[in-house]
Design an enzyme around this catalytic site. Structure first.
Site, PDB file in Angstrom:
ATOM      1  N   GLY A 675       0.606  -1.062   0.091  1.00 46.39           N
ATOM      2  CA  GLY A 675       0.037   0.084  -0.019  1.00 46.39           C
ATOM      3  C   GLY A 675       0.751   1.199  -0.156  1.00 46.39           C
ATOM      4  O   GLY A 675       2.097   1.105   0.454  1.00 46.39           O
ATOM      5  N   GLY A 677       0.471   5.655   0.556  1.00 43.52           N
ATOM      6  CA  GLY A 677      -0.765   6.725   1.172  1.00 43.52           C
ATOM      7  C   GLY A 677       0.258   8.046   1.008  1.00 43.52           C
ATOM      8  O   GLY A 677       1.522   8.020   0.841  1.00 43.52           O
ATOM      9  N   ALA A 678      -0.688   9.009   1.380  1.00 45.36           N
ATOM     10  CA  ALA A 678       0.087  10.282   1.708  1.00 45.36           C
ATOM     11  C   ALA A 678       1.051  10.265   2.590  1.00 45.36           C
ATOM     12  O   ALA A 678       2.056  10.992   2.516  1.00 45.36           O
ATOM     13  CB  ALA A 678      -1.141  11.267   2.078  1.00 45.36           C
ATOM     14  N   GLY A 680       3.006   7.547   3.551  1.00 44.92           N
ATOM     15  CA  GLY A 680       4.105   6.923   3.164  1.00 44.92           C
ATOM     16  C   GLY A 680       3.838   5.678   2.552  1.00 44.92           C
ATOM     17  O   GLY A 680       2.805   5.104   1.972  1.00 44.92           O
ATOM     18  N   LYS A 681       4.583   4.354   2.402  1.00 43.33           N
ATOM     19  CA  LYS A 681       4.441   2.936   2.002  1.00 43.33           C
ATOM     20  C   LYS A 681       4.300   2.231   3.097  1.00 43.33           C
ATOM     21  O   LYS A 681       4.975   2.280   4.114  1.00 43.33           O
ATOM     22  CB  LYS A 681       5.642   2.647   0.996  1.00 43.33           C
ATOM     23  CG  LYS A 681       5.769   3.565  -0.340  1.00 43.33           C
ATOM     24  CD  LYS A 681       6.822   2.942  -1.283  1.00 43.33           C
ATOM     25  CE  LYS A 681       6.915   3.540  -2.556  1.00 43.33           C
ATOM     26  NZ  LYS A 681       8.092   3.025  -3.495  1.00 43.33           N
ATOM     27  N   VAL A 682       3.541   1.213   2.795  1.00 41.06           N
ATOM     28  CA  VAL A 682       3.235  -0.134   3.768  1.00 41.06           C
ATOM     29  C   VAL A 682       3.922  -1.074   3.031  1.00 41.06           C
ATOM     30  O   VAL A 682       3.661  -1.586   1.888  1.00 41.06           O
ATOM     31  CB  VAL A 682       1.926  -0.235   4.123  1.00 41.06           C
ATOM     32  CG1 VAL A 682       1.752  -1.269   5.205  1.00 41.06           C
ATOM     33  CG2 VAL A 682       1.498   1.202   4.511  1.00 41.06           C
ATOM     34  N   LYS A 703       5.226   0.314   7.946  1.00 44.59           N
ATOM     35  CA  LYS A 703       4.864   1.720   7.380  1.00 44.59           C
ATOM     36  C   LYS A 703       6.158   2.449   7.339  1.00 44.59           C
ATOM     37  O   LYS A 703       6.670   3.035   8.362  1.00 44.59           O
ATOM     38  CB  LYS A 703       3.636   2.475   8.055  1.00 44.59           C
ATOM     39  CG  LYS A 703       3.311   3.844   7.437  1.00 44.59           C
ATOM     40  CD  LYS A 703       2.258   4.568   8.429  1.00 44.59           C
ATOM     41  CE  LYS A 703       1.078   4.071   8.403  1.00 44.59           C
ATOM     42  NZ  LYS A 703       0.154   4.883   8.831  1.00 44.59           N
ATOM     43  N   ASP A 818     -10.510  10.273  11.010  1.00 44.03           N
ATOM     44  CA  ASP A 818     -10.375   9.751   9.736  1.00 44.03           C
ATOM     45  C   ASP A 818     -11.129   8.637   9.387  1.00 44.03           C
ATOM     46  O   ASP A 818     -10.100   7.808   9.031  1.00 44.03           O
ATOM     47  CB  ASP A 818      -8.836  10.096   9.234  1.00 44.03           C
ATOM     48  CG  ASP A 818      -8.881   9.925   7.689  1.00 44.03           C
ATOM     49  OD1 ASP A 818      -9.827  10.234   7.082  1.00 44.03           O
ATOM     50  OD2 ASP A 818      -7.829   9.695   7.099  1.00 44.03           O
TER      51      ASP A 818
END
Length: 980
Positions: A675, A677-678, A680-682, A703, A818
């Site tokens: 994954g 996202g804003a 970072g990466k997972v 993460k 969120d």
């Protein structure tokens, strides 16, 4: 007359209205005072239609409408039009107005006192707005003709307005769900002799119900639910001779139910569930001649179910689950009653199931799990073609299941586990076309599984472990493309696994352990995209382990105690799979085979050659891995161009036996990325030596947060603009916020943070790995069919419990800020955990403060945030309501298929236009309509435009558990300790 009214009259006259009454000028002034974003009042304009009589304008009714000169406004009906602003005072000038309905808009400010002076007003409905402050005392002295006063669902405060009892003509008084100070039920209300509806739910009532309540002889609907009322239900309640609906649920009432309720000749609905009532159920309660629905669940009632229940001629809905009831049921129960829903679960009811439960031919749901029932299932139930859900697990039932019961055409859940039932599964099951779950484990069923199972187009789960089934696994099962779980552990099945299993594209669990299966493991099992649990242990399987199984993302693999032979695929030769192949002496592991496989002298040369070749390959692979590991470590151990080393600071929150080297080695391979996202990466990290201190084996999620420069600044800007950043953090960035939040949380429905690593501006967070990813990806990524109604409901409950823990059990409380489907992760069993706390904030005792950046994600942000920038727990509740709507409709919260609406508005419009069934996900067609409709009501309640109308997350959990009563038992069984 005000200058504005004079101007409006002049404009109206100039537009062609020869004689234009003042009432309409007041309407223009009221329109001008309101915000009308949907242009609902656009037609209130004589310039647009000068020939059209104002009495024919929308939302108005006139007295004497045929005369334009003498017509007067009799009704203004502006409900649910998204109007905003304060109450428009010109409406008070409509002297002939008899009905004013402004309900379910976005009106705010104080209630207008001028309304009390309107001489003709008979019906006033201001419910579902944001009016605040106290109810004006003028309301108790005015309203000479008022029959209906509805102020429910606002933000009113102060003392409960007992002075409204002075409005002596009142027939309906609705004050529910306001923020009144704790108050007793006013005795004065019982003096309004004409009162027909008294709705005081959620008004913070305390103390006892006054005995004088019985004096309200005209009362039709009494709703005192969801308060803090204590004491006993007064016996005088038997004097409510006109009452039809009596709602007392969710209070703290104690004592016994009163005798004498058989005198309530019109009573149809009585709900006193979720209290602390004790003693026996009065026998005469079932003699109320029109009683249709009785809910007394989750109390402490004892004794038998009265024999008079068999005489309840109108009873169709009886819910007595989770009490302490004992004894046998009347043998003719249901013979005279049009029963549709019966839930007696979680008691100690004994004896046999009455054969007459479906005598009226209407029974749809029969729930009697966790009791002490004995004897056979009545043959008559096999003829009950209206049944949709039968749950009889964990009793002492015996004998064969009626053959016709297997094939009931509308049945979607048949749960008989944990009994002593015997016999075979009848071929008649072929006609059970709606059957989704067949749960018959832990019985004495025998014989072969019928091939007719393959004709069930909706079968999702077949759980028949711990029985005595024999013969082969039916090849016809492979055509059931809806199959998600197949558990036949501990039977006597034989033969080979059927070919064609690649059609099981939705299968997540396959458990055939402890049988007598032979032959090879089908290589096509490796083609199943979502299979994460595979157990074929303790059989007689032969051949090799198919290399295709390496394609699976498995949380459980057990092929032990078979007769497998050959070389293990490389992935399975590691330490983490060391227990998956025990008891297979013919398997080659670690480059060497067992002595038995090398005993033959004729094969020694070949084996030696193979060994040398394999050793050479391993040597080359080892060298390549070492070089890769060295480069990875070198890159992650240098702080700048000078090559100066820095140490990683590791902060652990759970005991785990892995270090930073295990983590860092996974970050160099982009194939491990699961994954982006804003923030970072997972990465998915498969740890060679295992996380022996944890619950999830040797797989974790890492993460890797963006650094401070370059792309990191872009990501930070994206996060601040689209739902991740947020000011008011006192300089804390995402990493610090998430660590500070998750590091102190221990809950089964919150994703577990193993540890954090930091070195300079590089930050890593190590979580438990969730094999099924996010709810959003699963639901909207083409695999939503895996989620049947029980799974979706369970996800709702899990996520709600996680949020409830944050809101109510953390000190100080935590607002997630969120909540969305992509931040709800699913484990191997599709159990949900709330994740991603980068924007979470603790709630102090002070009022909520504004923040400087948007918190939340598009489609999930509560409407009040757009103009207040204030975050409270109710913001999370709104977002959770949107997640519920996603699960119920199958649609994303925003997108082209919704037009210009968000999901909440799309659902509201669809329900109003086409009904509930049209907005529900078509994949839930087999789910019980009652449950999905009630779930939709809960979702819309959570997503109410007014924060005051939204329930707390603790209440949401209760409402969701109430939807499917059987889920409460599972929740209690799984609770263990709450903190983990």
């Amino acid at each position: 007359m005000t200058p504005l009214l004079l101007l409006l009259l002049a404009l109206a006259a100039g537009a062609g209205a020869a004689s234009f009454p003042a009432d309409f000028a007041n309407l223009f002034a009221a329109k001008a005072a309101l915000s009308d974003p949907s242009s609902a009042l656009a037609a209130w304009d004589p310039g647009l239609s000068p020939s059209l009589s104002p009495c024919r304008w929308p939302h108005l009714l006139c007295s004497n409408p045929s005369s334009s000169s003498s017509a007067a406004i009799a009704a203004v009906l502006l409900s649910n039009l998204s109007l905003a602003g304060e109450f428009p005072a010109p409406l008070c000038e409509l002297r002939s107005l008899a009905r004013l309905d402004l309900s379910y808009n976005d009106l705010t400010g104080p209630l207008p006192g001028c309304l009390a002076a309107m001489p003709s007003l008979r019906h006033l409905d201001l419910a579902g707005n944001g009016f605040s402050g106290e109810v004006p005392r003028s309301y108790g002295a005015g309203f000479p003709s008022l029959l209906t006063l509805s102020l429910a669902g606002n933000e009113l405060s102060g003392e409960l307005p007992a002075f409204l009892a002075n409005v002596s003509a009142l027939e309906e008084l609705l004050l529910a769900y306001n923020q009144f100070a704790p108050s007793p039920l006013p005795e004065t209300f019982t003096g309004i002799r004409r009162l027909q509806v008294l709705w005081l739910a959620g008004c913070n009532l305390v103390g006892d119900i006054p005995p004088s309540i019985g004096s309200l002889k005209n009362l039709v609907n009494l709703d005192l639910s969801t308060n803090n009322l204590t004491g006993e239900i007064p016996s005088s309640i038997g004097g409510l001779e006109s009452v039809v609906q009596l709602e007392l649920y969710s209070n703290q009432l104690t004592g016994s139910l009163p005798e004498g309720m058989s005198a309530l000749k019109k009573l149809r609905f009585f709900d006193a569930a979720m209290n602390q009532l004790s003693g026996e159920i009065p026998a005469d309660l079932f003699l109320a001649p029109r009683l249709e629905s009785l809910h007394l669940y989750q109390n402490e009632l004892t004794g038998r179910v009265p024999a008079t229940v068999a005489d309840a001629a109108a009873l169709n809905d009886l819910r007595l689950f989770t009490n302490r009831l004992v004894g046998e049921l009347p043998p003719e129960f249901g013979k005279k009653s049009p029963l549709e829903f019966l839930d007696l679960s979680d008691n100690r009811i004994s004896g046999e199931i009455p054969a007459t439960l479906c005598s009226a031919g209407k029974l749809e749901q029969l729930l009697m799990l966790n009791n002490e029932l004995v004897g056979p299932i009545p043959a008559e139930l096999g003829q009950c073609r209206t049944l949709t859900r039968v749950r009889l697990p964990n009793n002492r039932l015996s004998g064969a299941v009626p053959p016709d019961m297997w094939g009931l055409p509308h049945l979607y859940l048949l749960e008989l586990a944990g009994n002593a039932l015997s016999g075979a599964v009848a071929p008649a099951i072929a006609t059970a076309r709606n059957l989704s779950q067949l749960l018959i484990s832990d019985n004495r069923f025998a014989g072969a599984l019928p091939p007719e199972l393959g004709s069930l187009p909706n079968l999702f789960e077949l759980s028949a472990s711990n029985n005595v089934f024999s013969g082969p696994l039916p090849a016809s099962l492979t055509v059931v493309t809806t199959l998600g779980r197949l558990d036949l552990r501990n039977n006597s099945l034989s033969g080979e696994l059927p070919r064609g299993v690649r059609r099981w594209q939705k299968l997540t669990q396959l458990d055939l352990a402890d049988n007598r299966l032979t032959g090879n493991i089908p290589a096509e099992l490796g083609d199943l995209p979502v299979l994460n649990s595979l157990d074929l242990s303790n059989n007689e399987l032969t051949g090799g382990v198919p290399v295709q199984l390496e394609n699976l993302k498995l949380s459980l693999l057990n092929l032990s105690n078979n007769r497998l032979a050959g070389v293990l695929p490389p992935l399975f030769a590691g330490e983490m799979y060391k227990d998956s192949f025990l008891g297979n002496p013919g398997l080659c592991t670690g480059g060497s085979c067992s002595s038995g496989r090398r005993a033959r002298a004729g094969r020694r040369g070949l084996v030696g050659s193979v060994t040398v070749a394999v050793a050479g390959v391993i040597l080359l692979l080892g060298a390549a891995w070492f070089a890769h590991r060295y480069r990875s470590q070198r890159r992650w151990s240098t702080e700048d161009a000078a090559g100066e080393k820095s140490r990683w600071v590791v902060t652990s929150f759970h005991k785990a036996e892995f270090d930073e080297e295990d983590i860092l080695s996974c970050l160099d391979d982009e194939d491990n990325v699961v994954g982006t996202g804003a923030a970072g990466k997972v990465y998915k990290a498969v740890l060679g030596n295992g996380a022996r201190g944890g619950d999830d084996g040797a797989v974790v999620a890492v993460k890797k947060l963006w650094a401070n420069g370059g792309a990191a600044k872009k990501a930070a800007a994206m996060e601040a603009g689209g739902g991740g950043g947020g000011g008011g953090g006192g300089g804390k960035d995402t990493f610090e916020a998430e660590v500070a939040t998750l590091g102190r949380i221990r809950h089964k429905n919150i994703v577990k943070l193993w540890c954090s690593l930091s070195s300079g501006d590089r930050r890593l967070l190590v979580y438990e790995y969730m094999p099924n990813g996010s709810l959003g990806d699963l639901l909207h990524g083409g695999k939503g069919g895996l989620l049947d109604w029980p799974a979706r409901h369970r996800i709702m409950v899990d996520a709600a419990e996680g949020l409830s823990y944050l809101h109510h059990d953390c000190a100080p409380p935590i607002v997630h800020r969120d909540v969305k489907s992509n931040n709800i992760l699913l484990d191997a069993d599709l159990r949900a955990k709330v994740a991603d706390f980068g924007v979470a904030r603790a709630v102090s005792a002070a009022p909520p403060t504004a923040v400087s950046a948007i918190a939340g994600s598009c489609g999930y942000i509560a409407p009040e945030y757009s103009y207040t920038l204030r975050i409270t727990e109710k913001s999370d509740v709104y977002s959770f309501g949107v997640v519920m709507l996603e699960l119920l409709t199958g649609k994303a919260p925003a997108g082209p298929e919704l037009g210009e609406k968000d999901l909440v508005r799309w659902v509201c419009g669809g329900v109003e236009r086409d009904g509930v069934d049209r907005v529900l996900d078509a994949r839930l067609a087999g789910a019980p309509r009652d449950e999905t409709r009630r779930a939709l009501n809960v979702a819309l309640l959570c997503a109410s435009s007014l924060p005051i109308n939204r329930p707390s997350m603790r209440s949401v959990v209760k409402l969701l558990l109430e939807l499917r009563p059987e889920s409460k038992e599972k929740a209690m069984a799984e609770e263990k300790p709450l903190l983990v």
